[in-house]
Design a protein around this motif. Sequence first.
Motif, PDB file in Angstrom:
ATOM      1  N   UNK A  10     -76.770 -17.942 -13.872  1.00  0.00           N
ATOM      2  CA  UNK A  10     -77.628 -17.140 -14.758  1.00  0.00           C
ATOM      3  C   UNK A  10     -76.776 -16.414 -15.797  1.00  0.00           C
ATOM      4  N   UNK A  11     -75.646 -15.856 -15.377  1.00  0.00           N
ATOM      5  CA  UNK A  11     -74.759 -15.168 -16.323  1.00  0.00           C
ATOM      6  C   UNK A  11     -74.223 -16.141 -17.375  1.00  0.00           C
ATOM      7  N   UNK A  12     -73.860 -17.345 -16.948  1.00  0.00           N
ATOM      8  CA  UNK A  12     -73.340 -18.357 -17.865  1.00  0.00           C
ATOM      9  C   UNK A  12     -74.414 -18.805 -18.865  1.00  0.00           C
ATOM     10  N   UNK A  13     -75.633 -19.057 -18.385  1.00  0.00           N
ATOM     11  CA  UNK A  13     -76.728 -19.467 -19.269  1.00  0.00           C
ATOM     12  C   UNK A  13     -77.047 -18.362 -20.262  1.00  0.00           C
ATOM     13  N   UNK A  14     -77.019 -17.118 -19.815  1.00  0.00           N
ATOM     14  CA  UNK A  14     -77.310 -15.988 -20.689  1.00  0.00           C
ATOM     15  C   UNK A  14     -76.300 -15.905 -21.832  1.00  0.00           C
ATOM     16  N   UNK A  15     -75.033 -16.089 -21.505  1.00  0.00           N
ATOM     17  CA  UNK A  15     -73.999 -16.035 -22.546  1.00  0.00           C
ATOM     18  C   UNK A  15     -74.072 -17.246 -23.482  1.00  0.00           C
ATOM     19  N   UNK A  16     -74.286 -18.442 -22.922  1.00  0.00           N
ATOM     20  CA  UNK A  16     -74.301 -19.660 -23.731  1.00  0.00           C
ATOM     21  C   UNK A  16     -75.502 -19.751 -24.667  1.00  0.00           C
ATOM     22  N   UNK A  17     -76.682 -19.412 -24.182  1.00  0.00           N
ATOM     23  CA  UNK A  17     -77.896 -19.603 -24.969  1.00  0.00           C
ATOM     24  C   UNK A  17     -78.348 -18.353 -25.715  1.00  0.00           C
ATOM     25  N   UNK A  18     -78.067 -17.168 -25.166  1.00  0.00           N
ATOM     26  CA  UNK A  18     -78.558 -15.927 -25.762  1.00  0.00           C
ATOM     27  C   UNK A  18     -77.443 -15.093 -26.386  1.00  0.00           C
ATOM     28  N   UNK A  19     -76.188 -15.444 -26.119  1.00  0.00           N
ATOM     29  CA  UNK A  19     -75.022 -14.701 -26.582  1.00  0.00           C
ATOM     30  C   UNK A  19     -75.073 -13.228 -26.157  1.00  0.00           C
ATOM     31  N   UNK A  20     -75.677 -12.982 -25.006  1.00  0.00           N
ATOM     32  CA  UNK A  20     -75.788 -11.632 -24.454  1.00  0.00           C
ATOM     33  C   UNK A  20     -75.530 -11.713 -22.954  1.00  0.00           C
TER      34      UNK A  20
END
Length: 157
Positions: A10-20
Amino acid sequence: MNEQDLQLLVEKISLNYFQKPFRHQATFNSRLKTTGGRYLLHSHNIELNKRYYEQLGLEELIGIIKHELCHYHLHLEKKGYKHQDPDFKKLMKQVGAPRFCKQLPERPKTNRSLKLYVYTCSDCSLVFKRRRAVNIQKYVCGKCKGKLKKVSVLTTD
């Protein structure tokens, strides 16, 4: 996949797709039956249904995570985070999150026997079939208000 792997995903997806960053907790909730996941407004945590991962794979789980992260980031930014809000629809399109998750394959039916309680009215002889037992001291016939009498309990296998 365990809870720690899920949190990292979840942390990785948040950074990759939302840049947050995702700064809260992501967990599996075995009580979820009809939905792939949910975002909790008060705690900002995300709960996911593990059966979607087990039965439909990682791609479906990633789609569900993206959807829940849309709720998460918009809510924290005080923007429209509900399904009908334009901000939500726009962000979903940007990150490629699905509007709905796929339906899970049917679960196999359990082999539990079905009981059928049969009652009859002592006045009008109307027959009642019920799946749950009826308290014949408390309830009466719905047609004539006569006294009920238990006839039998049928069991089907």
